[in-house]
Design an enzyme around this catalytic site. Structure first.
Site, PDB file in Angstrom:
ATOM      1  N   ARG A   1      58.879  -0.152   7.604  1.00  0.00           N
ATOM      2  CA  ARG A   1      58.553   1.140   6.987  1.00  0.00           C
ATOM      3  C   ARG A   1      59.673   1.647   6.088  1.00  0.00           C
ATOM      4  O   ARG A   1      60.832   1.356   6.316  1.00  0.00           O
ATOM      5  CB  ARG A   1      58.392   2.193   8.085  1.00  0.00           C
ATOM      6  CG  ARG A   1      57.161   2.089   8.860  1.00  0.00           C
ATOM      7  CD  ARG A   1      56.920   3.385   9.575  1.00  0.00           C
ATOM      8  NE  ARG A   1      57.708   3.569  10.790  1.00  0.00           N
ATOM      9  CZ  ARG A   1      57.824   4.746  11.398  1.00  0.00           C
ATOM     10  NH1 ARG A   1      57.254   5.820  10.879  1.00  0.00           N
ATOM     11  NH2 ARG A   1      58.519   4.856  12.514  1.00  0.00           N
TER      12      ARG A   1
ATOM     13  N   GLY B   1      64.888 -12.390   9.473  1.00  0.00           N
ATOM     14  CA  GLY B   1      64.778 -10.964   9.148  1.00  0.00           C
ATOM     15  C   GLY B   1      65.726 -10.090   9.957  1.00  0.00           C
ATOM     16  O   GLY B   1      66.527 -10.577  10.761  1.00  0.00           O
TER      17      GLY B   1
ATOM     18  N   ASP C   1      60.473   1.677  23.253  1.00  0.00           N
ATOM     19  CA  ASP C   1      60.169   3.044  23.697  1.00  0.00           C
ATOM     20  C   ASP C   1      60.795   3.311  25.076  1.00  0.00           C
ATOM     21  O   ASP C   1      61.253   4.419  25.348  1.00  0.00           O
ATOM     22  CB  ASP C   1      58.651   3.261  23.732  1.00  0.00           C
ATOM     23  CG  ASP C   1      58.023   2.985  22.369  1.00  0.00           C
ATOM     24  OD1 ASP C   1      58.616   3.413  21.363  1.00  0.00           O
ATOM     25  OD2 ASP C   1      56.979   2.313  22.315  1.00  0.00           O
TER      26      ASP C   1
ATOM     27  N   HIS D   1      52.429   2.275  20.589  1.00  0.00           N
ATOM     28  CA  HIS D   1      53.755   2.289  19.967  1.00  0.00           C
ATOM     29  C   HIS D   1      53.683   2.974  18.603  1.00  0.00           C
ATOM     30  O   HIS D   1      53.905   2.348  17.574  1.00  0.00           O
ATOM     31  CB  HIS D   1      54.295   0.845  19.858  1.00  0.00           C
ATOM     32  CG  HIS D   1      55.643   0.782  19.195  1.00  0.00           C
ATOM     33  ND1 HIS D   1      56.772   1.335  19.747  1.00  0.00           N
ATOM     34  CD2 HIS D   1      56.032   0.259  18.000  1.00  0.00           C
ATOM     35  CE1 HIS D   1      57.795   1.157  18.942  1.00  0.00           C
ATOM     36  NE2 HIS D   1      57.362   0.514  17.868  1.00  0.00           N
TER      37      HIS D   1
ATOM     38  N   ASN E   1      51.001  -6.633   6.988  1.00  0.00           N
ATOM     39  CA  ASN E   1      51.490  -7.330   8.184  1.00  0.00           C
ATOM     40  C   ASN E   1      50.382  -8.068   8.934  1.00  0.00           C
ATOM     41  O   ASN E   1      50.633  -9.081   9.595  1.00  0.00           O
ATOM     42  CB  ASN E   1      52.223  -6.344   9.090  1.00  0.00           C
ATOM     43  CG  ASN E   1      53.586  -5.983   8.509  1.00  0.00           C
ATOM     44  OD1 ASN E   1      54.019  -6.588   7.529  1.00  0.00           O
ATOM     45  ND2 ASN E   1      54.248  -5.002   9.100  1.00  0.00           N
TER      46      ASN E   1
ATOM     47  N   MET F   1      65.699  -2.809  18.347  1.00  0.00           N
ATOM     48  CA  MET F   1      64.432  -3.530  18.554  1.00  0.00           C
ATOM     49  C   MET F   1      64.711  -4.947  19.059  1.00  0.00           C
ATOM     50  O   MET F   1      63.988  -5.453  19.939  1.00  0.00           O
ATOM     51  CB  MET F   1      63.625  -3.563  17.255  1.00  0.00           C
ATOM     52  CG  MET F   1      62.269  -4.211  17.392  1.00  0.00           C
ATOM     53  SD  MET F   1      61.220  -3.402  18.625  1.00  0.00           S
ATOM     54  CE  MET F   1      60.218  -2.337  17.592  1.00  0.00           C
TER      55      MET F   1
ATOM     56  N   ASP G   1      60.791 -18.847   9.357  1.00  0.00           N
ATOM     57  CA  ASP G   1      60.670 -17.743   8.387  1.00  0.00           C
ATOM     58  C   ASP G   1      60.228 -18.324   7.058  1.00  0.00           C
ATOM     59  O   ASP G   1      60.192 -19.553   6.894  1.00  0.00           O
ATOM     60  CB  ASP G   1      61.988 -16.958   8.253  1.00  0.00           C
ATOM     61  CG  ASP G   1      61.704 -15.469   8.015  1.00  0.00           C
ATOM     62  OD1 ASP G   1      60.762 -15.157   7.254  1.00  0.00           O
ATOM     63  OD2 ASP G   1      62.390 -14.623   8.611  1.00  0.00           O
TER      64      ASP G   1
ATOM     65  N   ILE H   1      65.218  -7.961  12.397  1.00  0.00           N
ATOM     66  CA  ILE H   1      65.066  -8.038  13.860  1.00  0.00           C
ATOM     67  C   ILE H   1      65.273  -9.478  14.306  1.00  0.00           C
ATOM     68  O   ILE H   1      65.926  -9.763  15.315  1.00  0.00           O
ATOM     69  CB  ILE H   1      63.656  -7.567  14.301  1.00  0.00           C
ATOM     70  CG1 ILE H   1      63.418  -6.121  13.874  1.00  0.00           C
ATOM     71  CG2 ILE H   1      63.475  -7.721  15.815  1.00  0.00           C
ATOM     72  CD1 ILE H   1      61.976  -5.663  14.014  1.00  0.00           C
TER      73      ILE H   1
ATOM     74  N   ARG I   1      64.602   3.591  24.489  1.00  0.00           N
ATOM     75  CA  ARG I   1      64.940   4.933  23.951  1.00  0.00           C
ATOM     76  C   ARG I   1      64.828   5.995  25.048  1.00  0.00           C
ATOM     77  O   ARG I   1      65.695   6.862  25.176  1.00  0.00           O
ATOM     78  CB  ARG I   1      63.999   5.287  22.802  1.00  0.00           C
ATOM     79  CG  ARG I   1      64.297   4.513  21.541  1.00  0.00           C
ATOM     80  CD  ARG I   1      63.412   4.928  20.373  1.00  0.00           C
ATOM     81  NE  ARG I   1      63.825   4.224  19.169  1.00  0.00           N
ATOM     82  CZ  ARG I   1      63.008   3.615  18.326  1.00  0.00           C
ATOM     83  NH1 ARG I   1      61.687   3.623  18.547  1.00  0.00           N
ATOM     84  NH2 ARG I   1      63.487   3.002  17.264  1.00  0.00           N
TER      85      ARG I   1
HETATM   86  C1  LMR Z   1      60.566   1.458  15.961  1.00  0.00           C
HETATM   87  O1  LMR Z   1      59.992   2.066  16.844  1.00  0.00           O
HETATM   88  O2  LMR Z   1      61.743   1.663  15.663  1.00  0.00           O
HETATM   89  C2  LMR Z   1      59.828   0.372  15.220  1.00  0.00           C
HETATM   90  O3  LMR Z   1      58.484   0.418  15.556  1.00  0.00           O
HETATM   91  C3  LMR Z   1      60.022   0.403  13.750  1.00  0.00           C
HETATM   92  C4  LMR Z   1      59.441   1.614  13.070  1.00  0.00           C
HETATM   93  O4  LMR Z   1      58.769   1.447  12.042  1.00  0.00           O
HETATM   94  O5  LMR Z   1      59.681   2.729  13.514  1.00  0.00           O
END
Ligand code: LMR
Length: 329
Positions: free
Chosen positions: A96, A26, A165, A192, A109, A243, A49, A28, A168
């Site tokens: 998403r 996939g 997180d 998250h 999921n 990710m 997979d 990721i 970022r």
């Molecule tokens: C993210 O934080 O980028 C992931 O959890 C994917 C998402 O659906 O946002």
């Protein structure tokens, strides 16, 4: 004569690790597998997979590192994929689309991840399990319930990966303060998703000195970082490369711990008694059995304390969803 402690330390140093990536073909899974193929702590990389994974494995096997690559396809080969793994990283599942929340992915999921968890319980009960699949806030409690049913739940070994997180937060704060993001350290606690993600900017190093308005804008951007990528990808998925980078960093910390080496402290979403909810991300230290120490809540100022109250409400709902699913399946 070698004393017992020295002998076990030597054994640990010699340990080689088998890492399994579920969902390896996939968005990721592929970049994550590449990063794990380049990790010196990994000896064997197992890719699983539902389709197209043999090609990914063939491709990766040409990368000039000593890691041996194997692949397994489909539900019928899940047991072989996880057998004797030291670390299983679960990335399988759907992503998403714009306008969706992570929680809306739960039904689909949860079914994907529960298959992997059942196989791990049976064939790799000592593995560390790192869950990337969303919604992490609900999937981790669900996984724990499935493991509890088999009497195999060890809270030191099950992790929801929230490292993106942190990545970022380091990037956005670094950009804002004009500092190399690799030199920024900031705990991100909670969960998250949206406002369950709590960047604790009061504890940022170097110190964040700007006004409250800038701080709130940065907190919002970190909390909505996933949505920023989902929107930019215009229906073609969510964050994959960042990710994979974050998950590989987290996996490396876990492997260093397993090896008995000094591992960096990372935050992750784990079974916890730090707050009133039973799963919560806080800074953790790792050792040969997984979590060695949960460092608990960092100091919070009033603004962060208010954020915590909000986060706890959101988390409670997700945790209940995860537990209910496992109890009904
Ligand atoms: C993210 O934080 O980028 C992931 O959890 C994917 C998402 O659906 O946002």
């Amino acid at each position: 004569m070698i004393c017992g402690k020295l002998w076990s330390t030597m054994q640990q140093q010699l340990r080689h690790f088998r890492v399994t990536v579920i969902g390896a073909a996939g968005g990721i899974g592929q970049p994550l597998s590449l990063l794990m193929k380049n990790n010196k702590l990994v000896t064997e990389l197992v890719l699983h997979d539902v389709a197209n994974v043999a090609g990914v494995a063939a491709d990766l096997s040409h990368v000039a590192t000593k890691v041996h690559v194997k692949s397994y396809t489909g539900a019928s080969q899940m047991n072989d994929a996880v057998k004797c793994a030291d670390l299983v990283i679960i990335t399988a599942g759907v992503a998403r689309k714009p306008g969706m929340t992570r929680e809306q992915l739960f039904e689909v999921n949860a079914n994907v991840v529960s298959g992997a968890i059942k196989a791990i319980a049976e064939h790799a009960s000592y593995a560390l399990i790192a869950i990337v699949t969303n919604p992490v806030n609900a999937i981790v409690p669900m996984a724990a319930e499935f493991l509890k049913k088999e009497d195999l739940f060890d809270p030191r070994r099950l992790f929801g990966v929230t490292t993106l997180d942190l990545v970022r937060a380091e990037t956005f704060l670094g950009d804002f303060m004009n500092v190399d993001p690799r030199k920024v350290s900031v705990p991100v606690i909670g969960g998250h998703a949206g406002d369950t993600i709590l960047p604790i900017i009061s504890q940022c190093k170097p110190k964040f000195n700007d006004d409250q308005e800038c701080r709130e804008a940065l907190v919002k951007r970190i909390q909505m970082g996933g949505d920023e990528v989902v929107k930019a990808k215009e229906g073609k998925g969510s964050a994959t490369l960042s990710m994979a980078f974050a998950s590989a960093r987290f996996a490396n910390a876990l492997l260093l711990g397993l090896k008995g080496r000094k591992a960096p402290i990372e935050c992750a979403y784990v079974y916890s008694d730090v707050t009133e909810v039973s799963y919560f991300a806080t800074p953790l230290s790792f050792g040969p059995r997984g979590i060695e120490k949960n460092h608990g809540l960092p100091p919070l100022d009033d603004y962060e304390q208010a954020g915590l109250e909000k986060a706890l409400k959101g988390l409670q709902q997700s945790i209940e969803n995860g537990i209910n699913f496992a109890q009904c399946h």
